[in-house]
Design a protein around this motif. Structure first.
Motif, PDB file in Angstrom:
ATOM      1  N   GLY A   1      30.284   9.630   7.561  1.00  0.00           N
ATOM      2  CA  GLY A   1      31.658  10.097   7.657  1.00  0.00           C
ATOM      3  C   GLY A   1      32.647   9.183   6.965  1.00  0.00           C
ATOM      4  N   ALA A   2      32.360   7.863   6.980  1.00  0.00           N
ATOM      5  CA  ALA A   2      33.267   6.903   6.350  1.00  0.00           C
ATOM      6  C   ALA A   2      33.375   7.133   4.851  1.00  0.00           C
ATOM      7  CB  ALA A   2      32.785   5.480   6.629  1.00  0.00           C
ATOM      8  N   LEU A   3      32.335   7.698   4.244  1.00  0.00           N
ATOM      9  CA  LEU A   3      32.387   7.980   2.811  1.00  0.00           C
ATOM     10  C   LEU A   3      33.445   9.021   2.472  1.00  0.00           C
ATOM     11  CD1 LEU A   3      28.529   8.189   2.138  1.00  0.00           C
ATOM     12  CD2 LEU A   3      30.049   6.250   1.686  1.00  0.00           C
ATOM     13  N   TYR A   4      33.820   9.835   3.473  1.00  0.00           N
ATOM     14  CA  TYR A   4      34.789  10.910   3.253  1.00  0.00           C
ATOM     15  C   TYR A   4      36.072  10.719   4.056  1.00  0.00           C
ATOM     16  CZ  TYR A   4      30.655  13.278   1.402  1.00  0.00           C
ATOM     17  OH  TYR A   4      29.522  13.607   0.684  1.00  0.00           O
ATOM     18  N   GLY A   5      36.216   9.570   4.683  1.00  0.00           N
ATOM     19  CA  GLY A   5      37.420   9.327   5.470  1.00  0.00           C
ATOM     20  C   GLY A   5      37.507  10.200   6.706  1.00  0.00           C
ATOM     21  N   VAL A   6      36.359  10.484   7.325  1.00  0.00           N
ATOM     22  CA  VAL A   6      36.308  11.375   8.483  1.00  0.00           C
ATOM     23  C   VAL A   6      36.782  10.627   9.732  1.00  0.00           C
ATOM     24  CG1 VAL A   6      34.725  12.638  10.010  1.00  0.00           C
ATOM     25  CG2 VAL A   6      34.470  12.779   7.527  1.00  0.00           C
ATOM     26  N   PRO A   7      37.641  11.224  10.553  1.00  0.00           N
ATOM     27  CA  PRO A   7      38.086  10.547  11.781  1.00  0.00           C
ATOM     28  C   PRO A   7      36.940  10.391  12.768  1.00  0.00           C
ATOM     29  CG  PRO A   7      38.888  12.823  11.715  1.00  0.00           C
ATOM     30  CD  PRO A   7      38.302  12.533  10.364  1.00  0.00           C
ATOM     31  N   ALA A   8      37.039   9.397  13.646  1.00  0.00           N
ATOM     32  CA  ALA A   8      35.956   9.066  14.578  1.00  0.00           C
ATOM     33  C   ALA A   8      35.608  10.228  15.504  1.00  0.00           C
ATOM     34  CB  ALA A   8      36.349   7.839  15.401  1.00  0.00           C
ATOM     35  N   ARG A   9      36.614  11.025  15.895  1.00  0.00           N
ATOM     36  CA  ARG A   9      36.345  12.127  16.826  1.00  0.00           C
ATOM     37  C   ARG A   9      35.393  13.159  16.231  1.00  0.00           C
ATOM     38  NH1 ARG A   9      41.411  13.167  14.765  1.00  0.00           N
ATOM     39  NH2 ARG A   9      41.673  15.202  13.741  1.00  0.00           N
TER      40      ARG A   9
ATOM     41  N   VAL B   1      32.698  12.574  14.623  1.00  0.00           N
ATOM     42  CA  VAL B   1      31.319  12.155  14.884  1.00  0.00           C
ATOM     43  C   VAL B   1      30.843  12.707  16.221  1.00  0.00           C
ATOM     44  CG1 VAL B   1      29.844  10.168  15.368  1.00  0.00           C
ATOM     45  CG2 VAL B   1      31.459  10.106  13.447  1.00  0.00           C
ATOM     46  N   ASP B   2      31.659  12.589  17.255  1.00  0.00           N
ATOM     47  CA  ASP B   2      31.278  13.098  18.566  1.00  0.00           C
ATOM     48  C   ASP B   2      31.165  14.625  18.548  1.00  0.00           C
ATOM     49  OD1 ASP B   2      31.076  10.619  19.830  1.00  0.00           O
ATOM     50  OD2 ASP B   2      33.234  10.537  20.208  1.00  0.00           O
ATOM     51  N   GLU B   3      32.024  15.294  17.793  1.00  0.00           N
ATOM     52  CA  GLU B   3      31.936  16.753  17.677  1.00  0.00           C
ATOM     53  C   GLU B   3      30.595  17.169  17.065  1.00  0.00           C
ATOM     54  OE1 GLU B   3      35.232  17.989  15.338  1.00  0.00           O
ATOM     55  OE2 GLU B   3      36.734  17.469  16.854  1.00  0.00           O
ATOM     56  N   MET B   4      30.155  16.451  16.052  1.00  0.00           N
ATOM     57  CA  MET B   4      28.907  16.792  15.383  1.00  0.00           C
ATOM     58  C   MET B   4      27.704  16.492  16.274  1.00  0.00           C
ATOM     59  SD  MET B   4      30.017  18.212  12.860  1.00  0.00           S
ATOM     60  CE  MET B   4      28.356  18.706  12.459  1.00  0.00           C
ATOM     61  N   LEU B   5      27.744  15.384  17.014  1.00  0.00           N
ATOM     62  CA  LEU B   5      26.662  15.081  17.943  1.00  0.00           C
ATOM     63  C   LEU B   5      26.527  16.186  18.985  1.00  0.00           C
ATOM     64  CD1 LEU B   5      27.264  11.262  18.478  1.00  0.00           C
ATOM     65  CD2 LEU B   5      25.244  12.289  17.415  1.00  0.00           C
ATOM     66  N   GLU B   6      27.659  16.700  19.445  1.00  0.00           N
ATOM     67  CA  GLU B   6      27.622  17.788  20.426  1.00  0.00           C
ATOM     68  C   GLU B   6      27.093  19.075  19.788  1.00  0.00           C
ATOM     69  OE1 GLU B   6      30.575  20.151  23.546  1.00  0.00           O
ATOM     70  OE2 GLU B   6      31.350  18.506  22.331  1.00  0.00           O
ATOM     71  N   LEU B   7      27.521  19.358  18.578  1.00  0.00           N
ATOM     72  CA  LEU B   7      27.095  20.574  17.891  1.00  0.00           C
ATOM     73  C   LEU B   7      25.577  20.646  17.767  1.00  0.00           C
ATOM     74  CD1 LEU B   7      27.596  23.149  16.153  1.00  0.00           C
ATOM     75  CD2 LEU B   7      27.752  21.623  14.169  1.00  0.00           C
ATOM     76  N   VAL B   8      24.956  19.527  17.403  1.00  0.00           N
ATOM     77  CA  VAL B   8      23.507  19.534  17.175  1.00  0.00           C
ATOM     78  C   VAL B   8      22.714  19.079  18.401  1.00  0.00           C
ATOM     79  CG1 VAL B   8      23.803  19.199  14.702  1.00  0.00           C
ATOM     80  CG2 VAL B   8      23.504  17.201  16.179  1.00  0.00           C
ATOM     81  N   GLY B   9      23.393  18.949  19.545  1.00  0.00           N
ATOM     82  CA  GLY B   9      22.698  18.630  20.784  1.00  0.00           C
ATOM     83  C   GLY B   9      22.143  17.226  20.856  1.00  0.00           C
ATOM     84  N   LEU B  10      22.862  16.254  20.291  1.00  0.00           N
ATOM     85  CA  LEU B  10      22.379  14.873  20.294  1.00  0.00           C
ATOM     86  C   LEU B  10      23.340  13.914  20.997  1.00  0.00           C
ATOM     87  CD1 LEU B  10      20.902  14.451  16.684  1.00  0.00           C
ATOM     88  CD2 LEU B  10      19.643  14.696  18.830  1.00  0.00           C
TER      89      LEU B  10
END
Length: 301
Positions: A103-111, A113-122
């Motif tokens: 995410g840091a490569l694209y300037g993605v906000p920290a929140r 990351v948690d959204e994606m972990l939830e999306l893929v069940g991790l």
């Protein structure tokens, strides 16, 4: 933004004496789940590499989200994601740290990351190192990494390869959710059942060309294959089966009697009238039948 997500027109690519891609054309609409199927050596990978801007075509053109991907187009990189079958992760990082790094490569906000972990069940594996995840969990993490920057278009290359049936079906739910969020999905797989379930349309390739392109249901209808109605052995004699309406061919053996028909409704009704529906199974044509009809049954290394 209007216009298709992908426009491919008459792509050609040769490697020495091998014509890897020979005149491929197709369009992928925005928000579509589009499958590219074919046996080994069909030209799928080379086609996708040209679409993704990783390889220059010998001739033909590609428009990706309205722009040319070749020469390598930096404007497209934040708008697309790519998940490869063999994913490479950063060593000794946890699932969350992997996503934070991508995410840091694209300037993605920290929140995000948690959204994606939830999306893929991790979410419950966020602190687990990547090399300690199961195969299915690693695939889901790979998908999350390809989506962490919220791309408009994502390419998945056999994401369910080598997974057990339960893990495959868990990933199907993730992929459906990805599309439901409005992402355009381009998908390759050797599992014809999942292509039939997930894809809005599929292109079947062989020898560097597109042999057929349509919805899975339309391709199956176009095959006009017989429906196979099977009964447990002993419920009906072969001679009685041949006398039923709509029956074409009858096979009697291996513990069952199988009738081929182009009129399954009439045949099932006739069996019901004779009280012979116990243990009946009905198998219609599938996308796999279409695939084998078009590409043949010989082994491909």
């Amino acid at each position: 933004m209007s216009g298709p997500a992908i426009e491919v027109d008459d792509l050609h690519k040769r490697y020495g004496d091998l014509q890897a891609v020979a005149g491929v054309s197709f369009t992928v609409e925005r928000g579509e789940f589009f499958g590219i199927l074919g046996p080994n050596g069909a030209g799928k990978t080379t086609t996708l590499e040209m679409v993704e801007g990783l390889r220059e075509p010998d001739s033909g053109s590609v428009r990706l989200l309205g722009e040319s991907p070749w020469p390598r187009n930096p404007r497209l990189l934040p708008r697309m994601g790519v998940q490869l079958q063999a994913s490479a992760f950063f060593e000794k990082l946890s699932a969350r740290e992997q996503l934070q790094t991508f995410g840091a490569l694209y300037g993605v906000p920290a929140r995000r990351v948690d959204e994606m972990l939830e999306l893929v069940g991790l979410s419950d594996k966020a602190s687990t190192r990547e090399d300690r995840l199961s195969g299915g969990q690693r695939q889901r993490l790979s998908i999350a990494c390809s989506l962490v920057h919220d791309p408009e278009l994502v390419f998945f290359d056999e994401p369910t390869a080598a997974l057990d049936p339960q893990a495959r079906r868990n990933l199907w739910d993730v992929l459906r959710e990805v599309q439901a969020r409005g992402t355009t999905v381009v998908y390759t797989t050797h599992y014809l059942d999942e292509a039939e379930i997930l894809c809005d349309r599929v292109a079947i390739m062989d020898a560097g060309t597109v042999l057929a392109l349509d919805t899975p249901a339309a391709l199956v209808r176009g095959l006009q294959a017989d429906t196979r109605v099977a009964l447990p052995a002993g419920l009906l004699s072969a001679s009685d089966a041949r006398a039923l309406p709509g029956v074409g061919r009858v096979q009697d053996g291996d513990g069952e009697l199988v009738m081929s028909t182009q009129e399954p409704a009439r045949l099932v009704q006739a069996l019901a009238e004779r009280d012979r529906l116990d243990g009946v199974s009905v198998r219609t044509a599938t996308l796999e039948d279409v695939f084998l009809h078009l590409t043949g049954r010989e082994y491909r290394a």
